[in-house]
Design an enzyme around this catalytic site. Structure first.
Site, short mmCIF file in Angstrom:
data_model
loop_
_atom_site.label_atom_id
_atom_site.label_comp_id
_atom_site.label_asym_id
_atom_site.label_seq_id
_atom_site.Cartn_x
_atom_site.Cartn_y
_atom_site.Cartn_z
N HIS A 260 0.77 -1.42 0.09
CA HIS A 260 -0.17 -0.01 0.08
C HIS A 260 0.72 1.34 -0.01
CE1 HIS A 260 -3.34 2.90 1.13
NE2 HIS A 260 -3.97 1.69 0.91
N ASP A 315 -8.13 -5.19 -0.02
CA ASP A 315 -8.48 -5.98 -1.33
C ASP A 315 -8.20 -7.50 -1.01
OD1 ASP A 315 -9.53 -3.86 -2.98
OD2 ASP A 315 -7.47 -3.33 -3.44
#
Ligand SMILES: CC(C)(COP(=O)(O)OP(=O)(O)OC[C@H]1O[C@@H](n2cnc3c(N)ncnc32)[C@H](O)[C@@H]1OP(=O)(O)O)[C@@H](O)C(=O)NCCC(=O)NCCS
Length: 379
Positions: A260, A315
């Protein structure tokens, strides 16, 4: 990159927001001051939308009025459904959604009204109709008729009802609702930024949401949930995780759903979703959870991932939750969009409260002062 520019705008602060705070160093996310852990546990998605749009949680009367307003806006224009029936049947649901949202703007006579009042009505319209569009396309592409929305159900329950044509269970509604709560906003993520750029030109909200949908679609952003599930399917069974991982390392590949830009600790949304996935797995087939868990453990033990602070993101486990609920894999990103449209609309309103055209610069590094050469004289 040779110049002083920040590749990917990493770490660059371009605006202020009251919507959400992402604390990447300690893995904490708050929507207007409320911890995502509490919101996922206690809030219904529509309450979170209200919080993001009005910067306060609704009281009971406000909440009921808001829910009813949204429920009445769920119906799509028949002309839009007719047009969707002409889309190629293999159109990706994100492309179908992007095109249908563009059409929604054509059917809104006030689409170019940028006043706060009109912006609020348009935001309600988009939030209420997008689930209907996603469910309708899911059925149309399979040769089935769309199912008309119901006004007596929550947004999450109505979506599942329109998708499958049956009453969802409480557990299914709760799982989808929590998913929608977790994805509703996330600082100045790429799609939210792109929506802000679009409205900073004083374009309309439908254009901004089309921009944001196009941005969300990419696998480095919202498209990662579909890619994460496809990767688990590619692995196929828990006993193949080790070989798959060794192959990935040898080929310098990426694990989808890991890493991320902001989180250098665990994404709190991944923590919540891992827990939910495990519980769902304990009640039924645990294969997909086992694959995801084992792959995550391999990554967490490998120096490449440790050195770069690469953890599971939202996700990774949301892919398994949605799959466990019987959602088609290519509908995962549209579901993300059904939630994130809350954040997009919140940021669009915030941008317009104190707008200035977003127009950064690039360092030009190409040649200069070249002499013109006629077409006939060029090599
Ligand atoms: C999310 C993402 C795009 C962030 O990108 P970023 O902040 O620009 O970071 P970078 O792409 O520069 O990656 C930094 C380093 O970590 C590595 N890396 C990042 N994510 C990785 C992953 N999922 N698997 C393996 N390596 C990864 C990169 O190869 C790079 O290594 P290097 O420094 O040796 O070149 C990236 O982590 C990614 O592609 N993840 C997979 C897709 C995904 O899950 N997206 C959803 C995000 S919510």
């Amino acid at each position: 990159m040779t110049s002083q520019s920040a590749a990917g705008l990493a770490g660059v602060v371009v605006t202020e927001t009251q919507k959400s705070k992402v604390d990447g160093d300690i893995g904490k996310l708050q929507y207007h001051g409320y911890n995502i852990l509490d919101l996922a546990e206690y809030a219904q998605f529509e309450e979170v939308v209200y919080l993001l749009w009005w910067n306060k949680l609704p009281n009971k009367a406000e909440f009921e009025a808001f829910e009813q307003k949204l429920a009445k806006l769920r119906h799509i224009e028949p002309e839009i459904v007719q047009t969707m029936k002409l889309f190629p049947k293999d159109t990706h649901p994100m492309a179908a959604l992007r095109t249908a949202v563009s059409m929604l703007g054509m059917w809104d006579p006030n689409a170019d009204d940028n006043s706060p009042e009109a912006n609020y009505e348009q935001s309600c319209n988009l939030l209420a109709i997008m689930p209907t569009v996603v469910a309708a396309w899911s059925r149309i592409r399979k040769g089935k008729e769309p199912i008309a929305p119901r006004e007596d159900l929550t947004l999450a329950a109505n979506f599942l009802y329109m998708l499958h044509g049956t009453e969802p269970t409480e557990a299914q509604i709760d799982a989808i609702d929590a998913y929608l709560v977790l994805l509703a906003d996330h600082g100045l993520n790429a799609s939210t930024f792109s929506a802000r750029v679009t409205v900073s030109t004083l374009s309309d909200i439908y254009s901004a949401v089309v921009t944001a949908l196009g941005t969300l679609k990419g696998p480095a952003h919202g498209g990662a949930n579909q890619k994460a599930m496809e990767q688990f399917m590619d692995i196929g069974s828990p006993d193949k995780v080790d070989a798959w991982f060794d192959d990935l390392i040898a080929n310098k590949g990426r694990i989808m759903g890991i890493g991320h830009r902001v989180y250098k600790a665990e994404d709190p949304r991944a923590t919540i979703l891992r827990d939910r996935t495990r519980k769902l797995a304990e009640e039924g087939d645990s294969k997909w959870y086992d694959i995801a868990w084992q792959l995550e453990q391999k990554a967490r033990a490998h120096e490449y991932f440790l050195e770069r602070n690469l953890y599971a993101n939202v996700d990774y486990y949301s892919a398994i939750v949605l799959y466990q609920l019987g959602i088609d894999v290519d509908l995962f990103t549209p579901l993300f969009a059904m939630s994130r449209v809350a954040g997009w609309c919140a940021h669009i309103a915030e941008q317009w409260e104190d707008n200035r055209l977003i127009r950064p610069r690039a360092d030009y590094v190409g040649p200069l002062d070249l002499e013109w050469v006629d077409l006939a004289d060029r090599d």
